[in-house]
Design a protein around this motif. Structure first.
Motif, mmCIF file in Angstrom:
data_model
loop_
_atom_site.group_PDB
_atom_site.id
_atom_site.type_symbol
_atom_site.label_atom_id
_atom_site.label_comp_id
_atom_site.label_asym_id
_atom_site.label_seq_id
_atom_site.Cartn_x
_atom_site.Cartn_y
_atom_site.Cartn_z
ATOM 1 N N ALA A 168 24.621 81.158 -7.409
ATOM 2 C CA ALA A 168 24.027 81.494 -8.703
ATOM 3 C C ALA A 168 25.068 81.900 -9.732
ATOM 4 C CB ALA A 168 22.997 82.605 -8.534
ATOM 5 N N ARG A 169 26.207 82.431 -9.272
ATOM 6 C CA ARG A 169 27.246 82.879 -10.200
ATOM 7 C C ARG A 169 28.603 82.433 -9.688
ATOM 8 N NH1 ARG A 169 23.308 86.599 -10.261
ATOM 9 N NH2 ARG A 169 22.590 87.365 -12.284
ATOM 10 N N GLY A 170 29.570 82.458 -10.617
ATOM 11 C CA GLY A 170 30.925 82.098 -10.230
ATOM 12 C C GLY A 170 31.414 80.841 -10.936
ATOM 13 N N ASP A 171 32.645 80.468 -10.632
ATOM 14 C CA ASP A 171 33.262 79.330 -11.306
ATOM 15 C C ASP A 171 32.509 78.027 -11.040
ATOM 16 O OD1 ASP A 171 35.173 81.039 -12.250
ATOM 17 O OD2 ASP A 171 36.663 80.541 -10.707
ATOM 18 N N ARG A 172 31.997 77.877 -9.835
ATOM 19 C CA ARG A 172 31.281 76.645 -9.506
ATOM 20 C C ARG A 172 29.979 76.541 -10.304
ATOM 21 N NH1 ARG A 172 32.194 73.051 -5.357
ATOM 22 N NH2 ARG A 172 30.357 71.908 -4.575
ATOM 23 N N GLY A 200 27.915 78.018 -22.910
ATOM 24 C CA GLY A 200 29.002 77.674 -23.810
ATOM 25 C C GLY A 200 30.117 77.075 -22.973
ATOM 26 N N THR A 201 31.003 76.345 -23.579
ATOM 27 C CA THR A 201 32.069 75.711 -22.812
ATOM 28 C C THR A 201 33.406 76.412 -22.990
ATOM 29 O OG1 THR A 201 32.382 74.188 -24.663
ATOM 30 C CG2 THR A 201 30.971 73.455 -22.864
ATOM 31 N N ASP A 202 33.411 77.579 -23.623
ATOM 32 C CA ASP A 202 34.657 78.303 -23.774
ATOM 33 C C ASP A 202 35.034 78.953 -22.440
ATOM 34 O OD1 ASP A 202 32.208 79.864 -24.750
ATOM 35 O OD2 ASP A 202 33.586 81.444 -24.111
ATOM 36 N N ALA A 203 36.299 79.221 -22.271
ATOM 37 C CA ALA A 203 36.811 79.733 -20.998
ATOM 38 C C ALA A 203 36.263 81.107 -20.655
ATOM 39 C CB ALA A 203 38.329 79.780 -21.041
ATOM 40 N N ALA A 204 35.708 81.815 -21.652
ATOM 41 C CA ALA A 204 35.200 83.156 -21.375
ATOM 42 C C ALA A 204 34.020 83.124 -20.417
ATOM 43 C CB ALA A 204 34.800 83.829 -22.692
ATOM 44 N N GLY A 205 33.338 82.003 -20.353
ATOM 45 C CA GLY A 205 32.177 81.932 -19.482
ATOM 46 C C GLY A 205 32.533 81.741 -18.030
ATOM 47 N N GLY A 206 33.698 81.289 -17.736
ATOM 48 C CA GLY A 206 34.114 81.030 -16.368
ATOM 49 C C GLY A 206 35.351 80.155 -16.355
ATOM 50 N N ARG A 207 35.846 79.904 -15.172
ATOM 51 C CA ARG A 207 37.034 79.069 -15.019
ATOM 52 C C ARG A 207 36.615 77.725 -14.441
ATOM 53 N NH1 ARG A 207 41.571 81.534 -11.315
ATOM 54 N NH2 ARG A 207 39.917 81.117 -9.782
ATOM 55 N N LEU A 208 37.171 76.655 -14.999
ATOM 56 C CA LEU A 208 36.790 75.312 -14.588
ATOM 57 C C LEU A 208 37.274 75.021 -13.172
ATOM 58 C CD1 LEU A 208 35.501 72.611 -15.553
ATOM 59 C CD2 LEU A 208 37.806 71.885 -16.221
ATOM 60 N N TRP A 236 29.417 77.984 -13.254
ATOM 61 C CA TRP A 236 29.784 77.742 -14.647
ATOM 62 C C TRP A 236 30.201 76.285 -14.856
ATOM 63 C CZ3 TRP A 236 34.180 76.143 -17.244
ATOM 64 C CH2 TRP A 236 34.163 76.317 -18.636
ATOM 65 N N THR A 237 30.898 75.717 -13.898
ATOM 66 C CA THR A 237 31.329 74.322 -14.004
ATOM 67 C C THR A 237 30.133 73.383 -14.037
ATOM 68 O OG1 THR A 237 33.422 74.814 -12.871
ATOM 69 C CG2 THR A 237 32.687 72.515 -12.866
ATOM 70 N N LEU A 238 29.101 73.667 -13.224
ATOM 71 C CA LEU A 238 27.891 72.850 -13.246
ATOM 72 C C LEU A 238 27.177 72.983 -14.590
ATOM 73 C CD1 LEU A 238 25.761 71.047 -11.934
ATOM 74 C CD2 LEU A 238 24.725 73.114 -10.951
ATOM 75 N N GLN A 239 27.050 74.208 -15.092
ATOM 76 C CA GLN A 239 26.384 74.410 -16.379
ATOM 77 C C GLN A 239 27.141 73.692 -17.498
ATOM 78 O OE1 GLN A 239 26.327 78.659 -16.535
ATOM 79 N NE2 GLN A 239 24.554 78.855 -15.179
ATOM 80 N N ARG A 240 28.462 73.750 -17.452
ATOM 81 C CA ARG A 240 29.285 73.047 -18.453
ATOM 82 C C ARG A 240 29.002 71.554 -18.414
ATOM 83 N NH1 ARG A 240 33.637 70.007 -17.398
ATOM 84 N NH2 ARG A 240 35.330 69.733 -18.941
ATOM 85 N N ALA A 241 28.961 70.979 -17.206
ATOM 86 C CA ALA A 241 28.733 69.544 -17.076
ATOM 87 C C ALA A 241 27.348 69.160 -17.581
ATOM 88 C CB ALA A 241 28.909 69.117 -15.619
ATOM 89 N N VAL A 242 26.335 69.951 -17.224
ATOM 90 C CA VAL A 242 24.964 69.665 -17.653
ATOM 91 C C VAL A 242 24.862 69.737 -19.171
ATOM 92 C CG1 VAL A 242 22.642 70.644 -17.676
ATOM 93 C CG2 VAL A 242 23.840 70.322 -15.500
ATOM 94 N N THR A 243 25.524 70.715 -19.771
ATOM 95 C CA THR A 243 25.486 70.878 -21.225
ATOM 96 C C THR A 243 26.159 69.702 -21.926
ATOM 97 O OG1 THR A 243 25.478 73.290 -21.023
ATOM 98 C CG2 THR A 243 26.176 72.374 -23.130
ATOM 99 N N LEU A 244 27.339 69.328 -21.445
ATOM 100 C CA LEU A 244 28.076 68.244 -22.091
ATOM 101 C C LEU A 244 27.398 66.886 -21.883
ATOM 102 C CD1 LEU A 244 31.770 69.219 -21.254
ATOM 103 C CD2 LEU A 244 30.620 69.406 -23.468
ATOM 104 N N ALA A 245 26.635 66.742 -20.810
ATOM 105 C CA ALA A 245 25.978 65.466 -20.523
ATOM 106 C C ALA A 245 24.661 65.297 -21.265
ATOM 107 C CB ALA A 245 25.733 65.324 -19.022
ATOM 108 N N ASP A 246 24.255 66.310 -22.015
ATOM 109 C CA ASP A 246 22.991 66.249 -22.747
ATOM 110 C C ASP A 246 23.247 65.805 -24.184
ATOM 111 O OD1 ASP A 246 20.111 66.821 -23.062
ATOM 112 O OD2 ASP A 246 20.848 68.320 -24.477
ATOM 113 N N ARG A 247 22.450 64.876 -24.683
ATOM 114 C CA ARG A 247 22.633 64.383 -26.053
ATOM 115 C C ARG A 247 22.517 65.504 -27.086
ATOM 116 N NH1 ARG A 247 18.960 60.149 -24.277
ATOM 117 N NH2 ARG A 247 20.042 58.168 -24.031
#
Length: 562
Positions: free
Chosen positions: A256-260, A222-230, A262-273
């Motif tokens: 495997a964990r942490g803000d970095r 998810g891209t909400d702040a609860a998942g991590g800090r950008l 979460w930031t990668l997962q956010r980018a991968v999610t947003l970059a997917d159609r």
């Protein structure tokens, strides 16, 4: 194959069973649709509106009666435009009575659409419909709609094609639907919404969809702040890579964990159609714009922990629609380069074998984002092998090319310019070549003294721009040299012709008295112009023709006297 078992090459000769013609109750054709389930038809949003009743007819099955249909507001996604980008324009009709299930088809996810396709629709005056051919060109806009270039001007998708299925020739699968045509009399493109974009707007269509999803479930977030800090600097770096900027391979370390992470997962999610939705883009609406990647920016995002290189290749081939023989070299034939995110590369079953495969893919033009879990020697070696060393090699090749142009080709052009003049049609080319050479000399001085930060992977676009410019200038320079060299060879031919003609001409002219002086004057005129530097070939050739012509008349006169 299509759902009916026909290969699309053969199926294109007839009307597909799953194609629906959408009409008003009065029989006016509005567009096309795809029968996904006995009671559901997918079409373009501008073809239908909630609150109205329509008629759906399977024209490929003439014995079936037409069925009444409506569209609910929550299954109608109107077209929206923002700064010229179009999005949405989808609808899912609900039929009043079911149609036979054997006539349905399924959508198929396919990464990096490329190559030939066919679409079925109903152009004006052809209620039976027809196939049109096209080539998928490129994605555009926030919604990652894909351009369709018609094979011929007559195959541009008209209004009656809106909502019609688009069939990929390589896989024989329906990979999207036609949406619209560029407006205006000079329009040359149609647009389609690929399957994954359709799913982002109408997730219920997943029930009638096949094909591998782009993003590994372990990499979604998810891209909400609860998942991590950008992590803003890292997010900016990732978004730049997803936009296609910088060096095509990015090697980074992501625990495997942490803000970095979460930031990668956010980018991968947003970059997917498929995963990029209005909800998650709204959640990042207050983030810095440079941290948000475009939709459709990768073909595959995979956590490779425990996977072999062969398994990774199989996943890549599946996403690209490569069947039967998923060899790495087949990726080199793709018109659109692969873009893949591979995470936990150092946790793969055999990291070194996998890196060997990735090195090969990178050599074929693939864009790769490789995340390592630990900042160890393997990550350092991978960065050196896939980023820094090839980047240095490209800069060195550019430097060598600049040296060749300024140290060899430039002086060669100067020598030729001093020996022969360009022709009237060649002057513009020579001016362009010399102007390009001056700019190349300035570029060489800049490259010789550029600060190191200009050669970093993130700034590789600068290198690519220089390479393109230098390539164009070199080709013009070589063309100009070739033109002058050809003219110089023509000068040598004319000199040989004059030299060979003079002894015979002198003998013939002497036999006719005072004509020898005229012949000698014409001979001297031609010789003088040919020896002049730089030589004007046109003037010299005209003088040679006068001399040779005089010699010919002298010979004719001599023969007549005999």
């Amino acid at each position: 194959m299509t759902r009916t078992g026909e290969r699309v090459g053969a199926a294109r000769l007839r009307t597909p069973a799953w194609i629906a013609r959408i009409e008003t109750p009065g029989g006016r054709v509005l567009g096309a649709g795809v029968l996904l389930a006995p009671e559901r038809v997918l079409t373009a949003g501008h073809v239908v509106d909630p609150g109205h009743r329509y008629t759906v007819r399977l024209v490929g099955i003439p014995d079936l009666d037409a069925v009444s249909a409506t569209v609910c507001p929550d299954e109608h996604v109107p077209q929206r435009e923002h700064l010229g980008d179009r999005s949405g324009d989808l609808a899912l009709l609900r039929l009043a009575a079911p149609l036979p299930a054997e006539h349905t088809t399924r959508l198929y996810r396919l990464a990096a659409p490329h190559g030939p396709v066919s679409m079925y629709g109903f152009p004006a005056g052809d209620d039976g419909g027809r196939w049109h051919g096209a080539t998928l060109v490129a994605a555009r806009g926030r919604d990652s709609q894909v351009q369709l270039r018609p094979l011929t001007p007559g195959e541009l998708a008209a209004d009656g094609f809106s909502g019609g299925g688009v069939v990929d020739h390589a896989t024989d699968q329906v990979i999207g639907i036609v949406l619209s045509v560029d407006e205006g009399p000079g329009s040359t493109f149609s647009y389609m919404s690929p399957t994954e974009t359709i799913l982002s707007h109408l997730p219920q269509v997943a029930a009638w969809t096949d094909g591998a999803e782009a993003v590994d479930p372990r990499l979604r977030t998810g891209t909400d702040a609860a998942g991590g800090r950008l992590d803003v600097p890292f997010a900016t770096e990732l978004a730049s890579w997803f936009r296609g900027e910088g060096w095509p391979v990015l090697v980074t370390v992501v625990p495997a964990r942490g803000d970095r992470a979460w930031t990668l997962q956010r980018a991968v999610t947003l970059a997917d159609r498929e995963l990029r939705t209005h909800r998650n883009t709204s959640a990042v609406s207050h983030d810095p714009p440079e941290t948000v990647p475009p939709a459709g920016a990768h073909d595959l995002a995979l956590d490779v922990e425990g996977l072999t290189a062969a398994e990774v290749m199989d996943r890549i081939a599946e996403r690209l629609g490569i069947r039967d023989d998923p060899r790495p070299e087949r990726l080199g034939t793709l018109r659109v380069p692969l873009a893949a995110v591979l995470v936990a590369v150092d946790r793969a079953a055999d990291p070194d074998v996998l890196l060997g495969l990735l090195d090969r893919l990178a050599g074929q033009g693939a864009r790769l984002l490789l995340a390592f879990r630990s900042p160890d020697q393997r990550a350092t070696r991978a960065a050196e092998a896939l980023m820094h060393r090839p980047l240095r090699d490209r800069w060195n090749r550019l430097h060598a090319e600049l040296n060749r142009m300024t140290g060899e080709l430039g002086p060669e052009l100067d020598v030729l310019r001093g020996r022969v003049l360009p022709g009237p049609d060649d002057r513009h080319l020579l001016d362009q070549a010399e102007a390009g050479l001056r700019r190349t000399q300035m570029l060489r001085a800049w490259v010789d003294h550029a600060p190191g930060r200009e050669r970093e992977p993130a700034r590789a676009d600068l290198l690519f721009t220089f390479e393109d410019a230098v390539g164009r200038r070199r080709r013009r320079l070589e063309e100009a040299i070739g033109v002058l060299d050809t003219r110089l060879r023509r000068r040598e031919e004319l000199l040989g012709r004059v030299g060979a003609e003079w002894p015979l001409c002198r003998q013939r002219a002497a036999a006719q008295g005072d004509r020898v002086m005229t012949a000698y004057r014409l001979y001297e005129d031609a010789l003088s112009l040919l020896r002049q530097t730089p030589c004007d070939i046109e003037r010299a050739e005209a003088a040679v023709e006068r001399f040779v012509g005089f010699c010919s008349t002298t010979a004719d006169g001599e023969e007549g006297a005999s």
